[in-house]
Design an enzyme around this catalytic site. Structure first.
Site, PDB file in Angstrom:
ATOM      1  N   HIS A   1      53.635  -8.900  66.052  1.00  0.00           N
ATOM      2  CA  HIS A   1      53.645  -7.612  65.339  1.00  0.00           C
ATOM      3  C   HIS A   1      52.691  -6.634  66.022  1.00  0.00           C
ATOM      4  O   HIS A   1      51.856  -7.025  66.854  1.00  0.00           O
ATOM      5  CB  HIS A   1      53.317  -7.787  63.860  1.00  0.00           C
ATOM      6  CG  HIS A   1      51.993  -8.418  63.594  1.00  0.00           C
ATOM      7  ND1 HIS A   1      51.781  -9.770  63.718  1.00  0.00           N
ATOM      8  CD2 HIS A   1      50.804  -7.899  63.214  1.00  0.00           C
ATOM      9  CE1 HIS A   1      50.527 -10.059  63.427  1.00  0.00           C
ATOM     10  NE2 HIS A   1      49.898  -8.936  63.132  1.00  0.00           N
TER      11      HIS A   1
ATOM     12  N   ASP B   1      48.812 -13.264  65.038  1.00  0.00           N
ATOM     13  CA  ASP B   1      47.528 -13.560  64.398  1.00  0.00           C
ATOM     14  C   ASP B   1      47.148 -15.023  64.637  1.00  0.00           C
ATOM     15  O   ASP B   1      47.971 -15.932  64.507  1.00  0.00           O
ATOM     16  CB  ASP B   1      47.618 -13.348  62.877  1.00  0.00           C
ATOM     17  CG  ASP B   1      47.878 -11.891  62.519  1.00  0.00           C
ATOM     18  OD1 ASP B   1      47.580 -11.000  63.337  1.00  0.00           O
ATOM     19  OD2 ASP B   1      48.394 -11.647  61.401  1.00  0.00           O
TER      20      ASP B   1
ATOM     21  N   HIS C   1      50.817  -8.680  69.131  1.00  0.00           N
ATOM     22  CA  HIS C   1      50.006  -9.899  69.020  1.00  0.00           C
ATOM     23  C   HIS C   1      50.560 -10.849  67.973  1.00  0.00           C
ATOM     24  O   HIS C   1      51.447 -10.486  67.189  1.00  0.00           O
ATOM     25  CB  HIS C   1      48.555  -9.554  68.686  1.00  0.00           C
ATOM     26  CG  HIS C   1      48.353  -8.938  67.336  1.00  0.00           C
ATOM     27  ND1 HIS C   1      48.668  -7.631  67.054  1.00  0.00           N
ATOM     28  CD2 HIS C   1      47.878  -9.466  66.178  1.00  0.00           C
ATOM     29  CE1 HIS C   1      48.386  -7.370  65.793  1.00  0.00           C
ATOM     30  NE2 HIS C   1      47.909  -8.472  65.224  1.00  0.00           N
TER      31      HIS C   1
ATOM     32  N   ARG D   1      44.931  -8.044  53.864  1.00  0.00           N
ATOM     33  CA  ARG D   1      45.670  -9.129  54.522  1.00  0.00           C
ATOM     34  C   ARG D   1      45.115 -10.496  54.152  1.00  0.00           C
ATOM     35  O   ARG D   1      43.901 -10.709  54.222  1.00  0.00           O
ATOM     36  CB  ARG D   1      45.602  -8.961  56.045  1.00  0.00           C
ATOM     37  CG  ARG D   1      46.614  -9.808  56.784  1.00  0.00           C
ATOM     38  CD  ARG D   1      46.448  -9.687  58.284  1.00  0.00           C
ATOM     39  NE  ARG D   1      45.498 -10.653  58.784  1.00  0.00           N
ATOM     40  CZ  ARG D   1      45.158 -10.782  60.066  1.00  0.00           C
ATOM     41  NH1 ARG D   1      45.680  -9.986  60.969  1.00  0.00           N
ATOM     42  NH2 ARG D   1      44.278 -11.684  60.444  1.00  0.00           N
TER      43      ARG D   1
HETATM   44  C1  SIN Z   1      47.581  -6.885  61.649  1.00  0.00           C
HETATM   45  O1  SIN Z   1      47.681  -6.843  62.864  1.00  0.00           O
HETATM   46  O2  SIN Z   1      47.419  -7.933  61.062  1.00  0.00           O
HETATM   47  C2  SIN Z   1      47.699  -5.602  60.861  1.00  0.00           C
HETATM   48  C3  SIN Z   1      49.047  -5.014  60.964  1.00  0.00           C
HETATM   49  C4  SIN Z   1      49.135  -3.676  60.309  1.00  0.00           C
HETATM   50  O3  SIN Z   1      48.114  -3.141  59.869  1.00  0.00           O
HETATM   51  O4  SIN Z   1      50.237  -3.135  60.215  1.00  0.00           O
END
Ligand code: SIN
Length: 296
Positions: A258, A103, A101, A273
């Site tokens: 990612h 973000d 995905h 995050r």
């Molecule tokens: C996310 O998708 O923002 C999290 C990625 C992760 O936890 O590695």
């Protein structure tokens, strides 16, 4: 006092660079910041090790890049609305971000980047995959590039974060994701964007939040979207990062995808995050609702 120059080491042939010689708990000097920003644009995702930051220092680092874009669905770290918690407890079986995905692609102005700081990591597993969508675009045939050039795609979040969405259907997600009522907006972005900072042509659809091509039904869109996803998922466009407490990944949401691996059942993984604001991706436009015939 001697000053260790900041250094940039490419992490894989596809994307990513490891930055060392910088302490992110303090304001970054302008020449170092310029080196780090260039690495961010050149490599799509930059990694730092051993950065044990307080929440205040994490926030201050993020604000050196852009104002913070608070995620409306993730639970925040208590006392810090700017920091989203990406948590998986030992008894939880699903994770957050466990699929390719980008973000915030469901926003009219998608977030520029996400700064993920590892707080607790499992003894093994819990890596994150990244893929470079500029490289994926470059490797398409000229015919496919011409086909995509005029297309726009609709992105949305209701099927993931809404009250009937992916997270709402999972029984072990309580407390991690909320505010389902905010998952209403759909937006249109070009399928190929010109990256606002680098000018590079980049594929801008993703398996999690892209619903369909604008003006096409979901059924009509499915085949071409899946073709693009299969192409973009090729290992040659990706890298894999292993975390330890104090590791940071800062990725460009306009340039990369990612995927958080969920291969550490029975263990805790806790990440903090912060997403930072981006600039408009011309000619993105807001639409209020999906046409009925195209929404199913
Ligand atoms: C996310 O998708 O923002 C999290 C990625 C992760 O936890 O590695």
């Amino acid at each position: 006092m001697s000053h260790t120059p900041v250094s940039v080491a490419p992490f894989s042939s596809a994307l990513g660079a490891v930055i060392s010689g910088v302490d992110l708990s303090r304001p970054i000097a302008a020449p170092d910041f310029a080196v780090i920003r260039q690495a961010f644009h050149d490599h799509g995702v930059i990694f730092f090790r051993d950065q044990i930051l307080t929440p205040e220092q994490h926030i201050a680092f993020a604000r050196q890049w852009a104002p913070i874009d608070i995620n409306r669905f993730f639970k925040a770290v208590p006392g810090y609305p700017e920091i989203a918690e990406v948590r998986k407890e030992p008894e939880q079986t699903t994770n957050i971000g466990g699929g390719w995905h980008t973000d915030h692609s469901y926003d009219t102005v998608p977030a520029m980047g996400s700064i993920l700081l590892a707080r607790e990591t499992p003894p093994s597993g819990g890596d994150t995959l990244f893929a470079h969508m500029g490289r994926a675009y470059d490797a398409l045939s000229e015919g496919m590039k011409r086909t995509l050039e005029g297309l726009q795609a609709v992105h949305g979040s209701a099927h993931i974060f809404g009250d009937k969405g992916h997270h709402a259907r999972k029984t072990d997600n309580s407390g991690r994701i909320g505010n389902e009522a905010a998952a209403t907006q759909e937006v249109v972005h070009p399928v190929v964007i010109r990256h606002p900072d680098t000018g590079r042509k980049t594929l801008y659809v993703n398996p999690a939040f892209t619903l369909r091509f604008d003006g096409w039904t979901m059924q009509e869109s499915e085949g071409l979207l899946q073709t693009l996803y299969r192409h973009a998922m090729k290992p040659e466009f990706s890298c894999r990062f292993s975390w330890a407490p104090g590791s940071i990944a800062f990725w460009d949401n306009r340039a990369t995808w990612h995927y958080a691996l969920n291969d550490y059942q029975g263990q805790r993984r806790l990440m903090h995050r912060i997403t930072v604001q981006g600039s408009p991706i011309p000619p993105a436009a807001s639409v209020s609702a999906a046409p009925q015939s195209a929404a199913h």
